[in-house]
Design an enzyme around this catalytic site. Structure first.
Site, PDB file in Angstrom:
ATOM      1  N   ARG A 160      25.243  54.857  84.746  1.00 43.64           N
ATOM      2  CA  ARG A 160      24.919  56.275  84.732  1.00 43.64           C
ATOM      3  C   ARG A 160      24.722  56.731  83.289  1.00 43.64           C
ATOM      4  NH1 ARG A 160      29.962  58.343  88.207  1.00 43.64           N
ATOM      5  NH2 ARG A 160      30.871  57.100  86.548  1.00 43.64           N
ATOM      6  N   THR A 162      30.945  54.266  79.496  1.00 45.37           N
ATOM      7  CA  THR A 162      30.558  52.859  79.542  1.00 45.37           C
ATOM      8  C   THR A 162      29.133  52.671  79.029  1.00 45.37           C
ATOM      9  OG1 THR A 162      29.938  53.103  81.884  1.00 45.37           O
ATOM     10  CG2 THR A 162      32.144  52.260  81.404  1.00 45.37           C
ATOM     11  N   HIS A 170      32.919  39.957  94.619  1.00 49.73           N
ATOM     12  CA  HIS A 170      33.877  40.069  95.725  1.00 49.73           C
ATOM     13  C   HIS A 170      33.053  40.356  96.973  1.00 49.73           C
ATOM     14  CE1 HIS A 170      37.429  40.830  98.008  1.00 49.73           C
ATOM     15  NE2 HIS A 170      37.398  42.151  97.954  1.00 49.73           N
ATOM     16  N   GLN A 215      29.976  50.637  95.941  1.00 46.10           N
ATOM     17  CA  GLN A 215      28.846  49.736  96.119  1.00 46.10           C
ATOM     18  C   GLN A 215      27.888  50.109  97.250  1.00 46.10           C
ATOM     19  OE1 GLN A 215      30.202  45.654  96.268  1.00 46.10           O
ATOM     20  NE2 GLN A 215      31.255  45.821  94.307  1.00 46.10           N
ATOM     21  N   TYR A 268      30.150  48.343  84.138  1.00 49.19           N
ATOM     22  CA  TYR A 268      30.579  47.859  82.828  1.00 49.19           C
ATOM     23  C   TYR A 268      32.081  48.080  82.644  1.00 49.19           C
ATOM     24  CZ  TYR A 268      29.422  46.312  78.088  1.00 49.19           C
ATOM     25  OH  TYR A 268      29.293  45.570  76.923  1.00 49.19           O
ATOM     26  N   GLY A 269      32.820  47.769  83.716  1.00 48.42           N
ATOM     27  CA  GLY A 269      34.269  47.781  83.619  1.00 48.42           C
ATOM     28  C   GLY A 269      34.755  46.447  83.086  1.00 48.42           C
ATOM     29  N   SER A 270      35.941  46.056  83.486  1.00 45.93           N
ATOM     30  CA  SER A 270      36.544  44.819  82.994  1.00 45.93           C
ATOM     31  C   SER A 270      35.639  43.609  83.232  1.00 45.93           C
ATOM     32  CB  SER A 270      37.898  44.607  83.677  1.00 45.93           C
ATOM     33  OG  SER A 270      38.436  43.352  83.351  1.00 45.93           O
ATOM     34  N   SER A 288      67.778  27.096  84.812  1.00 39.91           N
ATOM     35  CA  SER A 288      69.036  26.361  84.872  1.00 39.91           C
ATOM     36  C   SER A 288      69.284  25.790  86.269  1.00 39.91           C
ATOM     37  CB  SER A 288      70.197  27.298  84.510  1.00 39.91           C
ATOM     38  OG  SER A 288      70.376  28.264  85.537  1.00 39.91           O
TER      39      SER A 288
END
Length: 337
Positions: free
Chosen positions: A43, A48, A103, A81, A20-22, A247
């Site tokens: 946990r 979280t 990921h 993980q 339950y992070g970002s 510029s």
């Protein structure tokens, strides 16, 4: 704003979100608001855990969340993980269920070898969790890439697309990939350009100006503070928009001096970085570093935090009240980790 429950292949599924992070928070809330059945595995009694309860979600320990779930989304940091899989997922995930990652690191490099009787899939939003959530709340979405590594049920692609839709990716764009491509390109982008490359370029520029006798405050503004202006232009319209809004003097300097700094030698070393990623050298080194207690990681991180550019920047940013009213920067997962 929510997706019609009946239109989603996961309409009757139970989804367990582990972490339950970002990213974990954004995924869980978006899936719930899309009408899907979500439980969060955490946990007990950690910060979280209480945050998820306060957000109105069902929360239980990871092993209990996995039991009976039709889809298990692993959204914890990469190095956590493998243990999470061995202890909580592998003994409890039911045959035919889907194991989803944001990921592909652990699956691609063999740190996790999923059971042969489950689907293994990937959905990776191309943005931080805070953006995944805020865009969803606006009725939009963040583009996602998706992949199927193992299809046992015959429905792995439908589940993957359903999950991407549930977090808002279908409102924007979803692009098919595979675990290898997602993992290797993600690691390369972080190391060679986005984090490693950009930070080293900024530090080298700052040091060059200060060593030449210029004020550190002026150097900070020129090589770090104003970088956001250029990156925002890249983000909004690529090289075309950047060249449109700087510029002619800046453009000419870009054309004649940029290749003197980022030359063929840099590209050759980028290829070395990519080879280390592709052949598993980086993964082996990072795994060994983590298992050893992160001694080099901590030393290198502290060196960055103690660099003079950070001391100068802290003083200058304290005089920029608009920075303190902006939304806090999101944590990358996988970075999600």
């Amino acid at each position: 704003m929510s997706t019609s429950k009946t239109s989603n292949p996961l309409a009757k599924a139970r989804i367990a979100v582990l972490g339950y992070g970002s990213q974990g928070r954004a995924h869980a809330l978006n899936l719930r608001d899309s009408g899907l059945d979500v439980v969060v595995g955490l946990r007990p009694n950690g910060p979280t855990w209480h945050q998820a309860l306060a957000d109105g979600l069902r929360v239980m320990e990871p092993a209990e969340a996995v039991k009976g779930a039709d889809l298990v989304a692993v959204l914890t940091p990469d190095m956590v993980q493998p243990t999470l899989y061995k202890e909580s997922i592998e003994p409890n995930i039911k045959p035919g269920a889907a194991l989803l990652f944001a990921h592909g690191f652990n699956v691609h490099f063999g740190q996790i070898v999923p059971r042969a009787d489950i689907d293994v899939i990937l959905v990776a939003p191309k943005g931080p969790g805070a953006l995944v959530r805020s865009e969803y709340e606006r009725g939009r979405g963040v583009p996602c890439i998706w992949a199927v590594q193992q299809d046992v049920s015959g429905e792995a692609e439908a589940k993957t697309r359903g999950y991407a839709d549930g977090i808002g990716g279908g409102r924007a764009m979803i692009i098919k990939t595979d675990f290898k491509e997602e993992t290797e390109t993600d690691l390369f982008g972080e190391q060679a350009v986005l984090c490693g490359g950009a930070s080293e370029l900024v530090i080298a520029g700052f040091e060059t100006l200060v060593e030449a006798g210029y004020q550190p405050e002026i150097a900070y503004y020129e090589v770090m503070h104003e970088l956001k202006l250029i990156v925002d232009l890249f983000y909004e319209g690529g090289l075309t928009k950047m060249l449109q809004f700087v510029s002619e003097t800046a453009q000419y300097g870009d054309y004649v001096s940029g290749p003197r700094v980022i030359d063929a030698g840099v590209k050759a070393r980028m290829k070395d970085v990519l080879r280390d990623i592709q052949d598993g050298t980086f993964a082996r080194n990072w795994t060994a570093e983590y298992r050893a207690g992160l001694p080099n990681y901590k030393k290198l991180k502290q060196a960055d935090l103690e660099h003079p550019i950070e001391q100068v920047g802290a003083r200058l940013r304290a005089q920029m009240p608009w920075l303190h009213t902006a939304a806090p920067a999101a944590t990358p997962l996988k970075k999600v980790g």
